[in-house]
Design a protein around this motif. Structure first.
Motif, mmCIF file in Angstrom:
data_model
loop_
_atom_site.group_PDB
_atom_site.id
_atom_site.type_symbol
_atom_site.label_atom_id
_atom_site.label_comp_id
_atom_site.label_asym_id
_atom_site.label_seq_id
_atom_site.Cartn_x
_atom_site.Cartn_y
_atom_site.Cartn_z
ATOM 1 N N TRP A 1 0.836 -1.203 0.000
ATOM 2 C CA TRP A 1 0.000 0.000 0.000
ATOM 3 C C TRP A 1 0.873 1.256 0.000
ATOM 4 O O TRP A 1 0.566 2.227 -0.698
ATOM 5 N N LEU A 2 1.953 1.253 0.772
ATOM 6 C CA LEU A 2 2.837 2.418 0.805
ATOM 7 C C LEU A 2 3.521 2.639 -0.536
ATOM 8 O O LEU A 2 3.703 3.782 -0.957
ATOM 9 N N SER A 3 3.904 1.559 -1.208
ATOM 10 C CA SER A 3 4.550 1.729 -2.514
ATOM 11 C C SER A 3 3.575 2.296 -3.535
ATOM 12 O O SER A 3 3.968 3.068 -4.415
ATOM 13 N N VAL A 4 2.305 1.950 -3.423
ATOM 14 C CA VAL A 4 1.308 2.494 -4.349
ATOM 15 C C VAL A 4 1.039 3.963 -4.037
ATOM 16 O O VAL A 4 0.989 4.809 -4.937
ATOM 17 N N VAL A 5 0.861 4.274 -2.778
ATOM 18 C CA VAL A 5 0.520 5.642 -2.375
ATOM 19 C C VAL A 5 1.657 6.611 -2.688
ATOM 20 O O VAL A 5 1.413 7.767 -3.040
ATOM 21 N N THR A 6 2.886 6.149 -2.627
ATOM 22 C CA THR A 6 4.024 7.041 -2.877
ATOM 23 C C THR A 6 4.454 7.058 -4.335
ATOM 24 O O THR A 6 5.385 7.769 -4.686
ATOM 25 N N ASP A 7 3.783 6.288 -5.184
ATOM 26 C CA ASP A 7 4.147 6.233 -6.596
ATOM 27 C C ASP A 7 3.451 7.357 -7.365
ATOM 28 O O ASP A 7 2.234 7.468 -7.362
ATOM 29 N N PHE A 8 4.243 8.193 -8.027
ATOM 30 C CA PHE A 8 3.699 9.308 -8.799
ATOM 31 C C PHE A 8 2.843 8.812 -9.955
ATOM 32 O O PHE A 8 1.814 9.409 -10.273
ATOM 33 N N LEU A 9 3.244 7.725 -10.600
ATOM 34 C CA LEU A 9 2.511 7.196 -11.745
ATOM 35 C C LEU A 9 1.104 6.743 -11.351
ATOM 36 O O LEU A 9 0.156 6.895 -12.120
ATOM 37 N N PHE A 10 0.943 6.214 -10.141
ATOM 38 C CA PHE A 10 -0.381 5.810 -9.671
ATOM 39 C C PHE A 10 -1.301 7.021 -9.583
ATOM 40 O O PHE A 10 -2.442 6.977 -10.045
ATOM 41 N N TRP A 11 -0.815 8.112 -8.990
ATOM 42 C CA TRP A 11 -1.650 9.299 -8.830
ATOM 43 C C TRP A 11 -1.961 9.934 -10.175
ATOM 44 O O TRP A 11 -3.072 10.416 -10.402
ATOM 45 N N LYS A 12 -0.996 9.913 -11.097
ATOM 46 C CA LYS A 12 -1.247 10.456 -12.425
ATOM 47 C C LYS A 12 -2.290 9.603 -13.153
ATOM 48 O O LYS A 12 -3.200 10.140 -13.796
ATOM 49 N N SER A 13 -2.171 8.284 -13.057
ATOM 50 C CA SER A 13 -3.138 7.392 -13.698
ATOM 51 C C SER A 13 -4.523 7.562 -13.097
ATOM 52 O O SER A 13 -5.524 7.582 -13.820
ATOM 53 N N LEU A 14 -4.599 7.680 -11.782
ATOM 54 C CA LEU A 14 -5.884 7.872 -11.116
ATOM 55 C C LEU A 14 -6.532 9.182 -11.563
ATOM 56 O O LEU A 14 -7.728 9.222 -11.863
ATOM 57 N N PHE A 15 -5.736 10.238 -11.635
ATOM 58 C CA PHE A 15 -6.257 11.518 -12.101
ATOM 59 C C PHE A 15 -6.768 11.402 -13.533
ATOM 60 O O PHE A 15 -7.851 11.898 -13.867
ATOM 61 N N ASN A 16 -5.991 10.743 -14.405
ATOM 62 C CA ASN A 16 -6.399 10.599 -15.806
ATOM 63 C C ASN A 16 -7.706 9.829 -15.935
ATOM 64 O O ASN A 16 -8.579 10.204 -16.727
ATOM 65 N N VAL A 17 -7.845 8.762 -15.175
ATOM 66 C CA VAL A 17 -9.071 7.960 -15.241
ATOM 67 C C VAL A 17 -10.265 8.784 -14.773
ATOM 68 O O VAL A 17 -11.312 8.828 -15.438
ATOM 69 N N ILE A 18 -10.135 9.443 -13.637
ATOM 70 C CA ILE A 18 -11.245 10.236 -13.104
ATOM 71 C C ILE A 18 -11.572 11.395 -14.041
ATOM 72 O O ILE A 18 -12.746 11.652 -14.346
ATOM 73 N N PHE A 19 -10.549 12.074 -14.529
ATOM 74 C CA PHE A 19 -10.769 13.200 -15.442
ATOM 75 C C PHE A 19 -11.481 12.743 -16.710
ATOM 76 O O PHE A 19 -12.462 13.359 -17.137
ATOM 77 N N ASN A 20 -10.992 11.658 -17.311
ATOM 78 C CA ASN A 20 -11.620 11.163 -18.539
ATOM 79 C C ASN A 20 -13.048 10.725 -18.297
ATOM 80 O O ASN A 20 -13.931 10.985 -19.128
ATOM 81 N N GLN A 21 -13.308 10.062 -17.194
ATOM 82 C CA GLN A 21 -14.666 9.611 -16.920
ATOM 83 C C GLN A 21 -15.602 10.794 -16.706
ATOM 84 O O GLN A 21 -16.720 10.796 -17.212
ATOM 85 N N VAL A 22 -15.157 11.770 -15.962
ATOM 86 C CA VAL A 22 -16.009 12.937 -15.716
ATOM 87 C C VAL A 22 -16.286 13.671 -17.025
ATOM 88 O O VAL A 22 -17.436 14.009 -17.334
#
Length: 135
Positions: A55-76
């Motif tokens: 969980w810590l490796s995911v939360v601290t990974d920049f690529l995870f946050w960028k991917s999450l933002f892209n998914v949410i942005f595209n869906q919205v």
């Protein structure tokens, strides 16, 4: 009579509950449990408990946050645009009086076409000379 209706309600609800538990809840909890483990698929006996390290490796990974933002942005954006375009076309077709049935037919043709193509393919595959019959 009410007790009988209640029992019948539970009887009709039972298949959905079984499906929900077996195919949704069990895999969800299994993957949540495995998120705390370091699993080697080739050698499952070497599975190690790592706690919150995954969980810590995911939360601290920049690529995870960028991917999450892209998914949410595209869906919205895309869901909102699809809804607004569909609503706009529906309101426009509702207001048009000249050749309204023609425009509604043109809008409905893709629905009918996809269903028809699926039925023709199914008929070909499962028909008397289809590939399924030759098995």
């Amino acid at each position: 009579m009410k007790k009988n209706n209640l029992i019948m309600g539970y009887v009709f609800l039972a298949p959905w509950i079984v499906y929900f538990i077996v195919f949704l809840m069990y895999p969800f909890f299994l993957s949540f449990e495995s998120s705390f483990l370091n699993v080697n698929i080739l050698m499952p006996e070497n599975t190690q408990f790592v706690g919150l390290a995954n969980w810590l490796s995911v939360v601290t990974d920049f690529l995870f946050w960028k991917s999450l933002f892209n998914v949410i942005f595209n869906q919205v954006i895309f869901v909102s645009l699809s809804f607004l375009i569909g609503l706009g076309l529906a309101l426009l077709l509702n207001e048009i009086k000249f050749m309204a049935s023609l425009f509604r037919t043109i809008m409905f043709i893709p629905v009918i076409t996809s269903i028809t193509v699926a039925m023709v393919i199914f008929d070909f595959v499962s028909g008397p000379t289809g590939p399924i019959q030759s098995l």
